[in-house]
Design a protein around this motif. Structure first.
Motif, PDB file in Angstrom:
ATOM      1  N   GLY A 112       0.622  -0.726   0.198  1.00  0.00           N
ATOM      2  CA  GLY A 112       0.185   0.033   0.077  1.00  0.00           C
ATOM      3  C   GLY A 112       0.691   0.791  -0.127  1.00  0.00           C
ATOM      4  O   GLY A 112       1.742   0.892   0.733  1.00  0.00           O
ATOM      5  N   PRO A 113       0.181   2.460  -0.241  1.00  0.00           N
ATOM      6  CA  PRO A 113       1.212   4.135  -0.074  1.00  0.00           C
ATOM      7  C   PRO A 113       1.520   3.783   0.808  1.00  0.00           C
ATOM      8  O   PRO A 113       2.967   4.381   1.046  1.00  0.00           O
ATOM      9  CB  PRO A 113       0.228   4.391  -1.027  1.00  0.00           C
ATOM     10  N   ARG A 114       0.767   3.806   2.035  1.00  0.00           N
ATOM     11  CA  ARG A 114       1.744   4.112   3.039  1.00  0.00           C
ATOM     12  C   ARG A 114       0.531   3.452   4.809  1.00  0.00           C
ATOM     13  O   ARG A 114      -0.710   3.251   4.165  1.00  0.00           O
ATOM     14  CB  ARG A 114       1.591   5.485   3.495  1.00  0.00           C
ATOM     15  N   LEU A 115       1.342   3.581   5.217  1.00  0.00           N
ATOM     16  CA  LEU A 115      -0.325   3.066   7.175  1.00  0.00           C
ATOM     17  C   LEU A 115      -0.266   4.483   7.503  1.00  0.00           C
ATOM     18  O   LEU A 115       0.690   5.513   8.501  1.00  0.00           O
ATOM     19  CB  LEU A 115       0.857   2.558   7.717  1.00  0.00           C
ATOM     20  N   ARG A 116      -1.431   4.527   7.746  1.00  0.00           N
ATOM     21  CA  ARG A 116      -2.323   6.092   7.957  1.00  0.00           C
ATOM     22  C   ARG A 116      -2.823   5.977   9.730  1.00  0.00           C
ATOM     23  O   ARG A 116      -3.854   5.973   9.828  1.00  0.00           O
ATOM     24  CB  ARG A 116      -3.183   6.300   7.252  1.00  0.00           C
ATOM     25  N   ALA A 117      -1.757   5.099  10.354  1.00  0.00           N
ATOM     26  CA  ALA A 117      -2.191   4.794  12.114  1.00  0.00           C
ATOM     27  C   ALA A 117      -1.741   5.977  12.573  1.00  0.00           C
ATOM     28  O   ALA A 117      -0.416   5.140  13.840  1.00  0.00           O
ATOM     29  CB  ALA A 117      -1.744   3.761  12.040  1.00  0.00           C
ATOM     30  N   GLY A 118      -0.763   7.248  12.005  1.00  0.00           N
ATOM     31  CA  GLY A 118       0.551   7.880  12.807  1.00  0.00           C
ATOM     32  C   GLY A 118      -0.515   8.732  14.608  1.00  0.00           C
ATOM     33  O   GLY A 118      -1.400   8.180  14.736  1.00  0.00           O
ATOM     34  N   GLN A 119       0.051   9.266  14.712  1.00  0.00           N
ATOM     35  CA  GLN A 119       0.109  10.319  15.500  1.00  0.00           C
ATOM     36  C   GLN A 119      -1.294  10.953  16.137  1.00  0.00           C
ATOM     37  O   GLN A 119      -1.966  11.164  16.626  1.00  0.00           O
ATOM     38  CB  GLN A 119       1.473  10.653  15.968  1.00  0.00           C
ATOM     39  N   ASN A 120      -1.345  11.253  14.197  1.00  0.00           N
ATOM     40  CA  ASN A 120      -2.397  12.151  13.879  1.00  0.00           C
ATOM     41  C   ASN A 120      -4.231  11.865  14.211  1.00  0.00           C
ATOM     42  O   ASN A 120      -4.530  12.071  13.376  1.00  0.00           O
ATOM     43  CB  ASN A 120      -2.478  13.087  13.455  1.00  0.00           C
ATOM     44  N   GLU A 121      -4.169  10.421  13.541  1.00  0.00           N
ATOM     45  CA  GLU A 121      -4.801   9.602  13.239  1.00  0.00           C
ATOM     46  C   GLU A 121      -5.633   9.350  14.503  1.00  0.00           C
ATOM     47  O   GLU A 121      -5.256   8.545  15.767  1.00  0.00           O
ATOM     48  CB  GLU A 121      -4.034   8.420  12.298  1.00  0.00           C
ATOM     49  N   SER A 122      -6.967   9.058  13.964  1.00  0.00           N
ATOM     50  CA  SER A 122      -8.578   8.128  14.830  1.00  0.00           C
ATOM     51  C   SER A 122      -8.395   6.776  14.244  1.00  0.00           C
ATOM     52  O   SER A 122      -9.283   6.865  13.493  1.00  0.00           O
ATOM     53  CB  SER A 122      -9.076   8.832  15.167  1.00  0.00           C
ATOM     54  N   VAL A 123      -8.246   6.042  15.179  1.00  0.00           N
ATOM     55  CA  VAL A 123      -8.118   4.501  15.002  1.00  0.00           C
ATOM     56  C   VAL A 123     -10.075   4.514  16.017  1.00  0.00           C
ATOM     57  O   VAL A 123     -10.093   4.498  17.370  1.00  0.00           O
ATOM     58  CB  VAL A 123      -7.440   3.390  15.989  1.00  0.00           C
ATOM     59  N   SER A 124     -10.612   3.556  15.473  1.00  0.00           N
ATOM     60  CA  SER A 124     -11.560   2.546  15.815  1.00  0.00           C
ATOM     61  C   SER A 124     -10.719   1.292  16.674  1.00  0.00           C
ATOM     62  O   SER A 124     -10.274   0.855  15.713  1.00  0.00           O
ATOM     63  CB  SER A 124     -12.999   2.622  14.669  1.00  0.00           C
ATOM     64  N   GLN A 125     -12.065   0.624  17.312  1.00  0.00           N
ATOM     65  CA  GLN A 125     -11.146  -0.845  18.162  1.00  0.00           C
ATOM     66  C   GLN A 125     -12.998  -1.010  17.888  1.00  0.00           C
ATOM     67  O   GLN A 125     -13.428  -0.744  19.666  1.00  0.00           O
ATOM     68  CB  GLN A 125     -10.640   0.065  19.647  1.00  0.00           C
ATOM     69  N   VAL A 126     -13.484  -1.914  17.032  1.00  0.00           N
ATOM     70  CA  VAL A 126     -15.290  -2.259  17.522  1.00  0.00           C
ATOM     71  C   VAL A 126     -14.666  -3.788  17.272  1.00  0.00           C
ATOM     72  O   VAL A 126     -14.511  -3.636  16.041  1.00  0.00           O
ATOM     73  CB  VAL A 126     -16.103  -1.609  16.995  1.00  0.00           C
ATOM     74  N   VAL A 127     -15.131  -5.072  17.779  1.00  0.00           N
ATOM     75  CA  VAL A 127     -15.157  -6.035  17.720  1.00  0.00           C
ATOM     76  C   VAL A 127     -15.913  -6.262  16.585  1.00  0.00           C
ATOM     77  O   VAL A 127     -17.684  -6.287  16.637  1.00  0.00           O
ATOM     78  CB  VAL A 127     -14.978  -6.728  19.181  1.00  0.00           C
ATOM     79  N   PRO A 128     -16.094  -7.616  16.299  1.00  0.00           N
ATOM     80  CA  PRO A 128     -17.550  -8.519  16.352  1.00  0.00           C
ATOM     81  C   PRO A 128     -18.871  -8.400  16.440  1.00  0.00           C
ATOM     82  O   PRO A 128     -18.688  -8.854  17.290  1.00  0.00           O
ATOM     83  CB  PRO A 128     -17.005  -9.278  14.876  1.00  0.00           C
ATOM     84  N   THR A 129     -19.984  -7.846  15.722  1.00  0.00           N
ATOM     85  CA  THR A 129     -21.588  -8.070  17.114  1.00  0.00           C
ATOM     86  C   THR A 129     -21.698 -10.259  15.865  1.00  0.00           C
ATOM     87  O   THR A 129     -22.557 -10.505  17.057  1.00  0.00           O
ATOM     88  CB  THR A 129     -21.855  -7.550  16.280  1.00  0.00           C
TER      89      THR A 129
END
Length: 594
Positions: free
Chosen positions: A192-209
């Motif tokens: 991929g072009p880059r991993l957008r998970a740096g310091q300024n990125e908001s990340v979800s953590q929603v588990v499967p239902t």
């Protein structure tokens, strides 16, 4: 803590916070590093094959069929949209809410139908980090009505992923993916072009239902019939999806346009190579006409899809079989790494070039998977430490200046690996002026980076340059840590503490601490004994320190030690037994950085 009016309370709280901070991350109150270009990166061009590979990650939404679309280039992983009669189904949600928002903006140019279902192909962060954005587009604004499908083990893996290795996992992932780099230092990430998970990125953590077990599960969402197929490969929870309408195979991470990452240099448990090959056999048996990977571009045409899958699984088996062949011949893992090479007709295929995984690293992983760390050679039973070895190299050569001269000659002759090793010996020896050795090491790393067809290798070298030469700090941000701790099971929280206990400090001592937690109700007691931390899921009224607290205040404490003052004053964190000082003394037995 200016709001604390009582000066005695303020002083005690400050003392406790300082002690507890020794356990927690050093990031609190500090500015977190952002991406860097690396000043030396533009002096030479990167590997031409790697540069050409960047073209496939151009931002675009590929129309795969009448109702299937694949967003490529907006994040490390693709996001796939299947349009049903009244809603859309999303397969993989990118690595962050910011990336997911960009993707959803593009999808909204195609349809305004609400999100009716989500499928996670596996637990890796680049596939599950943007869920909240897609749930915002749920029908009637009710995200609880959107089923999130995955394998039965995916949810637990999401919550436990890196909970123990935490900071070092982030540090190594930052190197592999070049998370802190910009062009020209960052060319791409291989898949991929880059991993957008740096310091300024908001990340979800929603588990499967919704989860499935067994070999496969047939599901239907808004009239769209899909088969979820268990196909362990890059991860043990890998799910590939087959859509009979159009005979489309969504290949997850079991195929992408690069030699597969049978071993990730960021550090992963052993990946079973033959299991991966067998899973591709299962994929072949679906007889797809179109294959949509979760990284890189879709492949169209049944014959071409079959050809690629056959070659891909055979390349995996080849590396396994030839590595084992050399293991049986009692060769050293470093020798095996150099000896195993794909046949020319396979390695010339664009989708088997080593942009992401590499054959050499994979061969070492096969060795370790079967035999563990020991090479089988007696000189490796009790190897010298790197520092001791460096001291002996310098002593043998005669002086640091002679070692430096040899490093300079190696660099001039293009023997870059030897130059790097000699510079590293000098820096580990650490006698006298090491400035020139450090400068030469940085120059060597930059040249090595530009020889790499492997994005992982290039990114590792360039991130090291940014870290060592330009002062880049690689740390988990307070926001990311808070998010992780807010969803972490208590068992994972305590397990993270276990591996941070300073055994030399607690040698021969016994300590105990009990948390009585409300909202929701539970109790945990932590025991330090025999220089290990043991925890049990019950209260012990005989513990040295007993704390009554809310679950929220406990998690805030673990994420940010400064929060204890506010929780204490508001009554959300109080001592049934012991004091702030004894509580702080307990936590002073642990290394920093949860």
């Amino acid at each position: 803590m200016e709001f604390l009016e009582n000066p005695i309370v303020t002083a005690v709280a400050a003392c406790a916070v300082t002690a507890i901070a020794m356990l927690m991350s050093r990031n609190v109150g500090k500015k977190v590093s952002t991406r860097t270009k690396v000043s030396k990166a533009g002096q030479e061009k990167p590997n031409s094959h790697l540069c050409n590979h960047t073209k496939i990650f151009e931002e675009q939404v590929v129309k795969v069929s009448e109702n299937v679309y694949c967003a490529v280039g907006y994040a490390l992983a693709n996001t796939i949209m299947i349009e049903g009669p009244k809603s859309i189904i999303i397969i993989d949600v990118a690595e962050s809410n910011d990336a997911a928002r960009d993707v959803m903006c593009e999808f909204r140019k195609i349809t305004d139908k609400p999100v009716g279902g989500i499928i996670y192909t596996h637990f890796h962060a680049d596939h599950v980090g943007g869920t909240e954005v897609f749930l915002e587009h749920a029908k009637d604004g009710k995200p609880e009505n959107v089923p999130i499908w995955a394998h039965q083990t995916t949810g637990a893996r999401m919550l436990q992923f890196n909970s123990i290795m935490g900071p070092i996992a982030h540090y190594r992932a930052a190197h592999q993916f070049g998370m802190y780099l910009e062009k020209p230092a960052l060319e791409n990430c291989g898949i991929g072009p880059r991993l957008r998970a740096g310091q300024n990125e908001s990340v979800s953590q929603v588990v499967p239902t919704h989860v499935y077990s067994g070999k496969h599960e047939d599901i239907e969402i808004d009239g769209v019939k899909l088969r979820l197929i268990y196909a362990p490969g890059e991860t043990d929870d890998q799910t590939v999806v087959f859509y009979e309408n159009g005979k489309i195979l969504f290949a997850a991470d079991n195929f992408y346009e690069s030699f597969p990452n049978l071993y990730a240099v960021r550090g992963v448990p052993n990946r079973d190579t033959m299991q991966w090959a067998r899973s591709i056999d299962i994929m072949i048996e679906t007889h797809p006409e179109i294959m949509v990977p979760s990284h890189s571009l879709p492949v169209v045409g049944g014959d071409e899809v079959n050809r690629r899958l056959v070659n891909y699984r055979d390349a995996i088996q080849f590396v396994h079989d030839q590595s084992v062949r050399h293991i049986l011949a009692r060769r050293h893992p470093d020798e095996i790494s150099a000896l195993v090479q794909l046949p020319e007709h396979l390695r010339s295929e664009e989708y088997l070039k080593e942009f992401y995984g590499t054959v050499g690293w994979s061969a070492k992983s096969v060795f370790a998977g079967y035999l563990g760390w020991f090479s089988g050679f007696e000189e490796d039973l009790w190897k010298l430490t790197p520092g001791d070895y460096a001291d002996r190299i310098v002593k043998m050569v005669g002086s640091t200046s002679k070692v430096l001269q040899a490093a300079e000659e190696a660099y001039a002759e293009g023997d870059l690996q030897w130059a790097l090793e000699l510079c590293t010996y000098l820096l580990r020896h650490d006698r006298g002026d090491t400035k020139r050795a450090q400068e030469l090491k940085i120059d060597t790393l930059c040249k090595l980076a530009n020889t790499q067809i492997s994005a992982n290798g290039r990114n590792w070298y360039m991130t090291t340059v940014a870290h060592q030469a330009e002062g880049l700090e690689i740390k988990v941000s307070p926001e990311q840590r808070t998010k992780a701790v807010s969803n972490m099971p208590h068992t994972s929280m305590w397990a993270s503490l276990q591996v941070r206990l300073k055994a030399e400090v607690v040698d021969g001592k016994k300590h105990s601490l009990c948390f009585k937690i409300k909202d929701p109700q539970s109790s945990w007691t932590l025991y330090i004994r025999n220089s290990v931390l043991h925890f049990v899921n019950k209260a012990d009224d005989q513990a040295d320190v007993i704390v009554d607290c809310t679950d929220e205040s406990l998690r805030r404490l673990m994420a940010n030690p400064a929060s204890i003052a506010g929780s204490w004053v508001t009554g959300k964190f109080r001592f049934e037994k012991g004091s702030m000082a004894s509580f702080a003394a307990f936590f002073s037995n642990f290394e920093r950085g949860l």
